[in-house]
Write a protein that holds these residues in place. Structure first.
Motif, mmCIF file in Angstrom:
data_model
loop_
_atom_site.group_PDB
_atom_site.id
_atom_site.type_symbol
_atom_site.label_atom_id
_atom_site.label_comp_id
_atom_site.label_asym_id
_atom_site.label_seq_id
_atom_site.Cartn_x
_atom_site.Cartn_y
_atom_site.Cartn_z
ATOM 1 N N TYR A 32 -2.119 4.004 -9.576
ATOM 2 C CA TYR A 32 -2.690 4.073 -8.321
ATOM 3 C C TYR A 32 -3.269 2.504 -8.291
ATOM 4 C CZ TYR A 32 -3.193 9.063 -8.409
ATOM 5 O OH TYR A 32 -3.078 10.651 -8.487
ATOM 6 N N PHE A 34 -4.762 -0.621 -5.780
ATOM 7 C CA PHE A 34 -5.698 -0.846 -4.802
ATOM 8 C C PHE A 34 -5.832 -2.350 -4.578
ATOM 9 C CE2 PHE A 34 -7.606 3.331 -4.908
ATOM 10 C CZ PHE A 34 -7.249 3.895 -6.176
ATOM 11 N N TYR A 36 -8.963 -4.722 -2.618
ATOM 12 C CA TYR A 36 -10.464 -4.911 -2.294
ATOM 13 C C TYR A 36 -10.435 -6.609 -1.735
ATOM 14 C CZ TYR A 36 -11.579 -0.376 -4.182
ATOM 15 O OH TYR A 36 -11.937 0.832 -4.481
ATOM 16 N N LYS A 49 -4.709 1.282 -0.502
ATOM 17 C CA LYS A 49 -4.271 1.873 -1.652
ATOM 18 C C LYS A 49 -2.797 2.332 -1.671
ATOM 19 C CE LYS A 49 -5.959 6.553 -0.520
ATOM 20 N NZ LYS A 49 -6.935 7.577 -0.839
ATOM 21 N N PHE A 90 -9.218 -8.980 -4.473
ATOM 22 C CA PHE A 90 -8.788 -8.419 -5.897
ATOM 23 C C PHE A 90 -7.848 -7.245 -5.816
ATOM 24 C CE2 PHE A 90 -12.276 -10.454 -8.375
ATOM 25 C CZ PHE A 90 -13.180 -10.913 -7.641
ATOM 26 N N ARG A 94 -5.313 1.774 -11.437
ATOM 27 C CA ARG A 94 -5.885 3.042 -12.279
ATOM 28 C C ARG A 94 -4.729 3.875 -12.799
ATOM 29 N NH1 ARG A 94 -8.754 6.278 -8.451
ATOM 30 N NH2 ARG A 94 -7.200 8.013 -8.761
ATOM 31 N N ALA A 97 -4.510 9.470 -14.036
ATOM 32 C CA ALA A 97 -5.677 10.644 -14.525
ATOM 33 C C ALA A 97 -6.778 9.954 -15.051
ATOM 34 C CB ALA A 97 -4.905 11.575 -15.671
ATOM 35 N N GLY A 98 -6.781 8.686 -14.721
ATOM 36 C CA GLY A 98 -7.977 7.891 -15.314
ATOM 37 C C GLY A 98 -9.283 7.872 -14.173
ATOM 38 N N ASN A 99 -10.212 7.291 -14.840
ATOM 39 C CA ASN A 99 -11.443 7.178 -13.682
ATOM 40 C C ASN A 99 -11.706 5.541 -13.653
ATOM 41 O OD1 ASN A 99 -12.094 9.722 -14.210
ATOM 42 N ND2 ASN A 99 -12.618 9.429 -16.307
ATOM 43 N N MET A 100 -11.535 4.675 -14.461
ATOM 44 C CA MET A 100 -11.667 3.246 -14.151
ATOM 45 C C MET A 100 -10.723 2.783 -13.601
ATOM 46 S SD MET A 100 -11.883 1.700 -18.109
ATOM 47 C CE MET A 100 -10.306 1.126 -18.353
ATOM 48 N N LEU A 101 -11.242 1.745 -12.734
ATOM 49 C CA LEU A 101 -10.369 0.625 -12.052
ATOM 50 C C LEU A 101 -10.292 -0.512 -13.019
ATOM 51 C CD1 LEU A 101 -11.555 0.629 -8.216
ATOM 52 C CD2 LEU A 101 -9.389 1.326 -9.199
ATOM 53 N N PHE A 103 -9.627 -4.446 -12.687
ATOM 54 C CA PHE A 103 -9.386 -5.503 -11.645
ATOM 55 C C PHE A 103 -8.556 -6.516 -12.259
ATOM 56 C CE2 PHE A 103 -11.667 -4.205 -8.084
ATOM 57 C CZ PHE A 103 -12.619 -2.867 -8.720
ATOM 58 N N GLY A 104 -7.963 -7.317 -11.398
ATOM 59 C CA GLY A 104 -7.182 -8.787 -11.535
ATOM 60 C C GLY A 104 -8.308 -9.537 -11.403
#
Lengths: 113, 113
Positions: A32, A34, A36, A49, A90, A94, A97-101, A103-104
């Motif tokens: 997934y 994204f 920002y 996204k 940025f 993710r 099935a995960g939760n945390m993002l 980031f670059g």
């Protein structure tokens, strides 16, 4: 483990020209992805996204991004840059099935008049 | 619909003091995430909470840091006995469901003197 690379610390472009901010990623599952944007002393604002479907994703403020699975890339693009687009961008990933993002490191976009 | 709220926006603490950072998620969001941003770096995941539960704290330092999201009230990130290296921007994000995009608050900038 998932990771994101933004190879350019800064991108300079003249107003009215097209812009590209690069992002490559690594995940073990389905990604997934994204983008920002962060303005000085502000939080992150969601731009767009990719979850599934069309590889070209359109987002806020005229930005779009292209998912390329073979190159594991998700570059941010805009056909005609504005001075007001100058900010820190940025890319994040993710696993589905995960939760945390993850980031670059961010890319500073400078649009000159 | 108010966005994610964080307070205080700026916090100055002396070494050895405690820092408490608060985050109120968007209305209808029951999932909260905390991230830390060191100067000129990307955001690093710290912890993911749902109401009254810590789901993933893999990014939290093992000592001095704790987080909670009680049944009533905001989520709290607590840093005990702060050190200069804790100086950073701490961002909270919320989402309505697990796996949905995260919306970020404006951040709390912690300075340890």
């Amino acid at each position: 483990a998932q990771s994101v690379a933004q190879p350019e610390d800064q991108v300079n472009v003249a107003e009215g020209n097209p812009l590209t901010v690069k992002c490559t990623y690594s995940v073990s599952g389905n990604p997934y992805l994204f983008w920002y944007v962060q303005y000085p002393n502000r939080g992150l604002q969601f731009l767009l996204k990719y979850i599934t479907g069309d590889n070209l994703v359109k987002g806020s403020y005229g930005f779009e991004a292209e998912f390329n699975k073979s190159q594991t890339s998700f570059h941010l693009k805009k056909p005609s840059a504005l001075v007001s687009d100058s900010a820190l961008y940025f890319c994040a990933v993710r696993e589905n099935a995960g939760n945390m993002l993850t980031f670059g490191g961010g890319t500073r976009l400078m649009v000159k008049p | 619909n108010a966005g994610v709220m964080q307070n205080p926006r700026h916090l100055v603490r002396r070494r050895g003091q405690e820092a408490r950072l608060r985050c109120s998620p968007m209305k209808g969001h029951s999932h909260v995430y905390w991230y830390r941003q060191l100067p000129e770096e990307g955001l690093k995941f710290m912890v993911y909470l749902q109401k009254e539960n810590i789901i993933d704290e893999s990014g939290m330092p093992k000592e001095r840091f704790s987080a909670e999201f009680p049944k009533e009230g905001p989520s709290i990130l607590r840093i005990q006995q702060v050190v200069r290296g804790d100086s950073a921007a701490y961002f909270c994000a919320s989402s309505p469901l697990e796996g949905r995009e995260q919306y970020f608050g404006p951040g709390t900038r912690l300075t340890v003197t």
